[in-house]
Design a protein around this motif. Structure first.
Motif, mmCIF file in Angstrom:
data_model
loop_
_atom_site.group_PDB
_atom_site.id
_atom_site.type_symbol
_atom_site.label_atom_id
_atom_site.label_comp_id
_atom_site.label_asym_id
_atom_site.label_seq_id
_atom_site.Cartn_x
_atom_site.Cartn_y
_atom_site.Cartn_z
ATOM 1 N N ALA A 359 0.838 -1.206 0.000
ATOM 2 C CA ALA A 359 0.000 0.000 0.000
ATOM 3 C C ALA A 359 0.871 1.253 0.000
ATOM 4 O O ALA A 359 0.569 2.252 -0.695
ATOM 5 N N SER A 360 1.957 1.235 0.762
ATOM 6 C CA SER A 360 2.870 2.388 0.784
ATOM 7 C C SER A 360 3.539 2.572 -0.567
ATOM 8 O O SER A 360 3.741 3.708 -1.027
ATOM 9 N N TYR A 361 3.872 1.437 -1.221
ATOM 10 C CA TYR A 361 4.470 1.552 -2.554
ATOM 11 C C TYR A 361 3.464 2.139 -3.545
ATOM 12 O O TYR A 361 3.809 3.005 -4.364
ATOM 13 N N ALA A 362 2.214 1.683 -3.450
ATOM 14 C CA ALA A 362 1.195 2.208 -4.362
ATOM 15 C C ALA A 362 0.971 3.702 -4.150
ATOM 16 O O ALA A 362 0.658 4.448 -5.089
ATOM 17 N N ALA A 363 1.151 4.133 -2.891
ATOM 18 C CA ALA A 363 0.979 5.558 -2.590
ATOM 19 C C ALA A 363 2.241 6.354 -2.847
ATOM 20 O O ALA A 363 2.262 7.573 -2.606
ATOM 21 N N GLY A 364 3.298 5.701 -3.315
ATOM 22 C CA GLY A 364 4.545 6.387 -3.597
ATOM 23 C C GLY A 364 5.369 6.707 -2.379
ATOM 24 O O GLY A 364 6.279 7.531 -2.438
ATOM 25 N N LYS A 365 5.101 6.075 -1.243
ATOM 26 C CA LYS A 365 5.825 6.348 0.001
ATOM 27 C C LYS A 365 6.931 5.340 0.283
ATOM 28 O O LYS A 365 7.651 5.478 1.269
ATOM 29 N N LEU A 366 7.042 4.302 -0.551
ATOM 30 C CA LEU A 366 8.025 3.262 -0.300
ATOM 31 C C LEU A 366 8.582 2.781 -1.630
ATOM 32 O O LEU A 366 7.859 2.731 -2.635
ATOM 33 N N ASP A 367 9.862 2.443 -1.627
ATOM 34 C CA ASP A 367 10.456 1.974 -2.879
ATOM 35 C C ASP A 367 10.014 0.544 -3.153
ATOM 36 O O ASP A 367 9.626 -0.215 -2.251
ATOM 37 N N LEU A 368 10.093 0.151 -4.410
ATOM 38 C CA LEU A 368 9.616 -1.160 -4.835
ATOM 39 C C LEU A 368 10.430 -2.290 -4.210
ATOM 40 O O LEU A 368 9.872 -3.341 -3.839
ATOM 41 N N GLY A 369 11.731 -2.125 -4.087
ATOM 42 C CA GLY A 369 12.567 -3.198 -3.533
ATOM 43 C C GLY A 369 12.139 -3.594 -2.137
ATOM 44 O O GLY A 369 12.055 -4.785 -1.810
ATOM 45 N N THR A 370 11.861 -2.615 -1.300
ATOM 46 C CA THR A 370 11.422 -2.923 0.066
ATOM 47 C C THR A 370 10.084 -3.633 0.056
ATOM 48 O O THR A 370 9.847 -4.586 0.810
ATOM 49 N N ALA A 371 9.173 -3.190 -0.811
ATOM 50 C CA ALA A 371 7.866 -3.846 -0.896
ATOM 51 C C ALA A 371 8.004 -5.290 -1.368
ATOM 52 O O ALA A 371 7.327 -6.201 -0.864
ATOM 53 N N LEU A 372 8.892 -5.510 -2.331
ATOM 54 C CA LEU A 372 9.099 -6.874 -2.816
ATOM 55 C C LEU A 372 9.725 -7.760 -1.743
ATOM 56 O O LEU A 372 9.390 -8.942 -1.626
#
Length: 408
Positions: A359-372
């Motif tokens: 959700a943070s990645y979708a909102a632009g608050k988190l980088d993709l690598g951390t979400a993955l």
């Protein structure tokens, strides 16, 4: 007939058993096809056949002789020129003392008991190995399925990254991150594929099905501790030691029987020169065990000591089994607790973190690598939970098959 049936089953085409099999089906196939069990059955048949002759009398003996034939003097080298030379035909029969015959029969029955107990031990080992191979294959396939689900979900994520790249909301390097995660998943998939191959090979080794596969679910991982402890004395391994103790007692009885004399009877007919009458001989031969202190008594003491050793070995084995049961039950409880912790805490926490990071990645608050990485951690938590579930199932099978199978 059992050996003939087993050979006939082995000759059937593999295609007859190519379909996935339940655990019970795998166990039935192993009991029919495992060569170890066929070998033990042949050994049991051999012991039974040998017992038939154990207490029988020895075969009679035929005696043919030329008696008192002259080799010097005026009649040297001539038959029937004096009243001494005879053509003798006789028979004799040995009679071992009754105690020795009874001891031999007891020893033969003990050999049958040993063969039967060895067969039960081998059957237990085969069933245990087959069940563990089945469970290992079942859970390895299940863990691989979890990885496949993650891999399938990466396609949607890749589309999201592509869209963000097109809009300029993501860095170009982020386009590589789903592929990096897919590569990491492939490493884990390779390990699980090897685990599946090993488990299938082990299952095929006992069932005879080279494409063995699982169907259905494993049995509930329940253990009845009180029943297991009550049945320790009837376990196949202790029954095998009981049979060897009986064999040692039979050997002691056989050694004691040597102090009683054996005897034999013989009869002979002697034909002489026609001018003289023929002769008949009847006799009895009796052993005289006069020196038992130097001959029989040391053997009796040695056999008695071996019987004592057999009893002590049995007691030591029972203590080892009891201690092993305690240790296995402790491990089973620990694995149950670890599985409960994974299901109630580790997996839900990993799932919640993955959802929040996505959700943070979708909102632009988190980088993709951390979400993955959070997504990968969730899958690893779920795979680890399955590994813990497999460990609990293995524990239950090991405990029930090692300590609970007393009637086979």
């Amino acid at each position: 007939m059992r050996l003939f049936f087993a050979a006939a089953v082995l000759a059937l085409p593999t295609a007859l058993h190519a379909e996935p099999m339940s655990l019970d089906d795998a166990l039935r196939l192993a009991e029919t096809r495992a060569p170890e069990l066929q070998a033990r059955e042949a050994g049991l048949d051999a012991a039974r056949s040998a017992a038939i002759a154990a207490d029988r009398l020895p075969d009679p003996k035929l005696n043919l002789a030329i008696q008192d034939f002259p080799v010097t003097g005026p009649d040297a080298g001539r038959f029937n020129r004096d009243d001494f030379t005879m053509q003798v035909i006789g028979v004799s029969q040995d009679f071992p003392n009754p105690a020795k015959r009874r001891a031999r029969a007891t020893r033969a029955q003990a050999d049958i008991g040993i063969a039967r107990a060895d067969e039960a031990v081998t059957a237990q080992d085969v069933r245990l190995a087959t069940a563990l191979a089945w469970v290992d294959l079942f859970y390895a396939k299940k863990r691989l399925k979890e990885l496949d689900l993650l891999d399938a979900g990466l396609g949607d994520l890749q589309a999201t990254v592509t869209a963000r790249l097109a809009s300029g909301a993501a860095r170009p390097a982020q386009a590589l991150e789903p592929d990096q995660l897919r590569a990491a998943i492939n490493d884990r998939r390779s390990a699980l594929a090897a685990e599946i191959a090993r488990a299938r090979a082990q299952l095929a080794r006992f069932t005879g099905d080279p494409v063995a596969d699982t169907a259905g679910d494993p049995p509930p991982p329940t253990v009845d501790e009180a029943t297991l402890r009550a049945g320790i004395d009837a376990l196949p391994r202790l029954r095998a030691l009981d049979a060897r103790t009986l064999a040692a007692d039979a050997e002691t009885g056989l050694a004691r029987a040597d102090k009683r004399p054996d005897w034999s009877v013989n009869a002979a007919y002697g034909r002489r020169e026609p001018n003289y009458g023929d002769l008949v001989t009847l006799g009895v031969t009796i052993d005289l065990p006069f020196f038992s202190k130097k001959r029989q008594d040391p053997k009796i003491a040695a056999r008695a000591s071996e019987a004592t050793r057999a009893r002590l070995d049995r007691e030591a084995a029972k203590r080892d089994i009891t201690a092993a049961l305690d240790a296995d039950l402790a491990d089973h409880r620990m694995h149950h607790e670890q599985l409960g912790n994974a299901r109630s805490r580790l997996v839900p926490l990993a799932k919640k973190r993955a959802e929040l990071d996505l959700a943070s990645y979708a909102a632009g608050k988190l980088d993709l690598g951390t979400a993955l990485l959070s997504t990968l951690a969730l899958v690893e938590a779920e795979v680890d939970a399955l590994a813990r579930e497999a460990e609990v199932a293995r524990d239950a099978i090991r405990i029930n098959y090692i300590y609970g199978e007393t009637g086979r």
